[in-house]
Each structure stands twice: as C-alpha cells, then as structure tokens.
Write a protein that holds these residues in place. Sequence first.
Motif, short mmCIF file in Angstrom:
data_model
loop_
_atom_site.label_atom_id
_atom_site.label_comp_id
_atom_site.label_asym_id
_atom_site.label_seq_id
_atom_site.Cartn_x
_atom_site.Cartn_y
_atom_site.Cartn_z
N LEU A 148 2.35 1.58 -3.52
CA LEU A 148 1.54 2.31 -4.37
C LEU A 148 0.97 3.75 -4.15
O LEU A 148 0.73 4.57 -5.80
N SER A 149 0.82 3.96 -3.22
CA SER A 149 0.55 5.13 -2.90
C SER A 149 1.57 6.61 -3.41
O SER A 149 1.40 7.59 -3.62
N LYS A 208 -8.23 -0.09 -9.14
CA LYS A 208 -7.47 0.77 -8.20
C LYS A 208 -7.14 0.06 -6.87
O LYS A 208 -8.51 -0.15 -6.56
N THR A 233 3.63 6.35 -8.56
CA THR A 233 3.07 6.33 -9.45
C THR A 233 2.79 5.62 -11.14
O THR A 233 2.33 5.11 -11.36
N TRP A 268 0.51 -1.19 0.19
CA TRP A 268 0.00 -0.34 0.15
C TRP A 268 0.79 1.06 -0.04
O TRP A 268 0.79 2.10 -0.86
N SER A 312 1.57 2.25 -9.57
CA SER A 312 0.71 2.31 -9.65
C SER A 312 -0.21 2.30 -10.94
O SER A 312 -1.05 1.35 -10.90
#
Length: 566
Positions: A267-268, A284, A271, A264, A274
């Motif tokens: 992922l955050s 998502k 980019t 997580w 992501s």
Amino acid sequence: MKDLVFNYIVEEMKPLATCEKPSFKRLIRGLTSDSIVLPYRKALASELNLKYKAYVEMLTDYIEKQSFVCVTADIWSANNKSYLGMTCHFINEINYNRYSYILACRRIKGNHTYLNIAKVINEIIQDFKIENDKITHVVTDNASNFGKAFRTFSKQYIVTDDTHISDSNYLGLISSDDSDSDDNITISSDDDVNSSNLEFDVVDLSSLILNYKETITNTISLPSHIKCSAHTLNLIASVDTAKIVDQAYNSISKSTFKKLSSFWNLLSRSTVVSDKVFDLCSCKFPVPNLTRWNSMYDAVHKVVKNKQNLVLVFNELKMKKMKKNEWSFLEEYCKVMGPLAISLDKLQGEKSSYLGFVAPTILALRLLLIQMNDLVHCRPLCFNIISSLEKRLDYILDLKKVKSKSFILSAISHPKFKLSWVPDRYKSYCKQIFIDECNSIKTDKDVALNTNENIDSDSSDQEFFQILSENCLDVEIDIHSNRNNINVQALEYLHSNNKDFTVLNSFSIIKKIFFKYNTTLPSSAPVERLFSSGSQIMTPRRNRLNDKTFEMLLCCRCQNLNSNKL
C-alpha cells in the motif's frame, strides 16, 4: 518590505543569505516593483537577534510571574546533528488554561552522555532564569542517560542518597593520583629502598570523593525529574509484548501480522494499489510508524473495521487471504490493546492532561484488562500487559511507595477524581497524605476567584473511568471530625460533588496543591511535537543553517504560528 522578507525567512526557515540571492531578488521585484530595495543579510540577522531577545525576555518575564512551571526535554537527531529540545508549560491561575512555550532546541555535541545532557539542561534553565524550586518536574522519556543525569545532579536524589558517583569516577580519581605518585617518592643515593626515605601525601579518599561530588553538584544543579508515563505504556505495548513466550499466540500472531505487513508495504509503495484500495474501501489505511506510539493499534483497528471490504481487496491484489481464526485474533487484539491506546491518548495530551490523570488511568486500564475473561487467542497478550503494568508502574499499584506521593496528591487535588479512584485498602492512607499536605501548605488570605470556564470537558472520560467508581466504594467523610480549619477545608473539598475546576476557587489550599502537582504533564509529547516541526524544517538542503540561527528561527516561527501552542 523588510518585515515581509523577514517573516518569509522565519516561516520557511530559510538561510538569511536567501535575501541576497539574485533569483530571490528577481522574484520579489517581479511581484512588487523594480525600484524596491531589499534588506541585506546583516539587517535580517540583526532583526532576528532582536526578535529572539524579545522572545527570551517575554518568556522569562512570564515564567517569573508563575508559581509553578513544568519542563519537558528530549534529544532529536537529524542529518548527523543532535539537538536537545526543551519546552515549558504552566497553568493560568484564573481560568486554568495551560500555556506552552519553547525554551530551546539547542545543539548537543559529542556523545549523549549524562554529563553532556546535564550541562545543556542546566545552561538552558539558567538562560531563562528559572529557579529549580519553581520547576515541578522535568519530564523525559525512559532513557538511561536522562535518568543518570538527574540521579547525579538533582536534589531530588542527592538529599536521600550520597552514592551516585559511579565506580568509574572513583577509578578515575585513583588512577590520576597513581600516575603522579613517582613525584612523591625519594630514593636514597645508594639505591637502598628504605621506608624512612619514602615520602607519602596522606589523603582521605572519602573526603576527596565528597569534595569532588560537591564541586560537580555546585556547578550543575537540576530540578526534580519524572519519567514520561506515555513512553512507559509504549514500552509495554512494543517491547514487553514482544517477549511473550506462548507458542500458540506467537504462531498466530506471526502469521497474521506477516500478511498485514505485506498489505501495508504494498500500500505504501504503489500508488496504483493505493488507488485501487481506496476505490474498493472508500478510505485510506494508516501504515504503522515506529515514531508514533499508537500507530500499530490504529492500523489494525482500521483493518478490522473494514473487514468485509478488505476480503475483496486481498482477492483483487492476489494476496494471501486472512483465515477465520486470524480475523478473530485481530478482533481480540483490538479489544485488548484498545484500553491501552485510549490510556496513551489521555496521557500524551497537552491542553487537558495533568499528572493527576496517571494513577486513575493506570488503575482503570488494569481493571479493564483483568475483566477480559472471554479471550481465546490474546489471553497471553492480556496477561503480559497486566504483568508489565505491575512491574514498570508498581508505584501506582502500590501507593505506599515513596515515589507514589506526587501521583496521589495530583489525582486527589484534581476535582474530577478526588478519592474516587483510590482502592479501598489505600483510601485512609491517601486521605491522610492529602490532609498532611494541606497542613504543610502556607497560603495567603483566601480569595475566591469567579470563573465560569471549564476546560475539562472530555465526554469519553466518564465512560473510561466508570470502572473505578464501580470497584472503589465511596468513603463516608465526617466533616466535623476535626476543628482545624485546614482539615475542615480538605474534608469539605473531598465531600463536594462538584467536579469542575470552579470548586477550587472556594478552597485556596487545595487550589495551591493542584497547581503544585498538576502543572506537571504526564508525558513528554510536547517536545516530540517540537521535533516533528523541526523534522519538516531540518532537511538536507537546509542543513547548513547555523546552530544558533536554527534555534532562533524555530523559536520565532513557533511563536508566530501560535503563542499558546507548539
């Protein structure tokens, strides 16, 4: 043009001085014509005051026409400022639609003490001329400062308990008297300390304390209070589950969530990652957020749902792979936390959620957890949640407690539930409470209102609450057991199979009980949504807004967005 500029200022929550900035003037004149005359700040301030005054008068008039009103309250801090937000809610007595409005988002200065909170809440209620008896409950979170404010200044507690002034108040009174005691002592000229020369003012300390309390309570008077049920479930899901001591559970939980946290975080922050995850999974992945009550379950559920694709993602990102038993743990985690998440969603609703949902939801949740006998990794988690439910919500599981009355009457008066949710050992007791309440209600001449609208159409409710009908047998009701008209009306209602709101139109007494208890929301989520809107507005660049201007702009903005929705 004045209305156009004013609406822009309100919608964007801009300072009123925006209209006088050269850049803003050039922009507007470039979009329209050079000859246009823009309003000055004083003109916009006058317009804002008129709009806000009209809003207060409109809402005051609406509230005055209602029999019952529910209020939610909470405190929000942003950019070194604190605000106490309040919303009001009432149900239309014809079509059963719920209406929601902002009361205030008022600056609260100093520490968030119970006294400061009580003063601001009392001030807001007086501004809108709301009678305390009309407010069914003020719904807040479980914070101790809110609890103490209502324990001290609400008749709900004052009537039954006369000892809510803390020891610190007692000590404060005594110390203030002691500091001035030298003025009451006269010593003889020969310095002989003689008891006959000492003068004392004899004061009855108990009467002094009672007078002090009476003075305070006469100045501040708060309505009845109830804690947010959704926040209580959130505490169970977050705080209580963190106290599990089972070593096997803690070991696998720690290792599993450590890997998920790495995923997580990556992922955050990236980019590139992501985009790569989206290409492989075509979706998502939500990241857990402390301010959202269901965010952890939602994030884990999404991971489990995309298990096969995430195996490829972990390989692609060169992250530690999830072991087979860890995937099994996550599946069990979702199985245990799923009913809790559903319960939270039901209780933090606004349009179709009522206080009557609390008791059936908690009982159904507990039964669903008890029936989970095939757990391997998450059995301690399941037991912990059941234990926490029994501790924090004991007034739901033991319906003979004084605190249970509102939850009993709100659920029985709701056509969806009636007596179907009540455990067998409490059915006679709850039915008698309901009949006694019917006898205590004074109604006007019965009027049957025709309406075909039914807003209670959540298809998931039938599946979730099915476990209650399986475990709680129906009670045979003898309609002719009592000739009293009120008792007959109550028994006929309980015997009816109609679960729509339209059934209330035939029973005026039950209808009044429904509004009296179900106007209350089970959650303070609406005021949280107000703060969510405020957080998008109260940014550092707009931190210079005057406190009163901010409150007026926020109220006018929310009214423009939707008069029925915060």
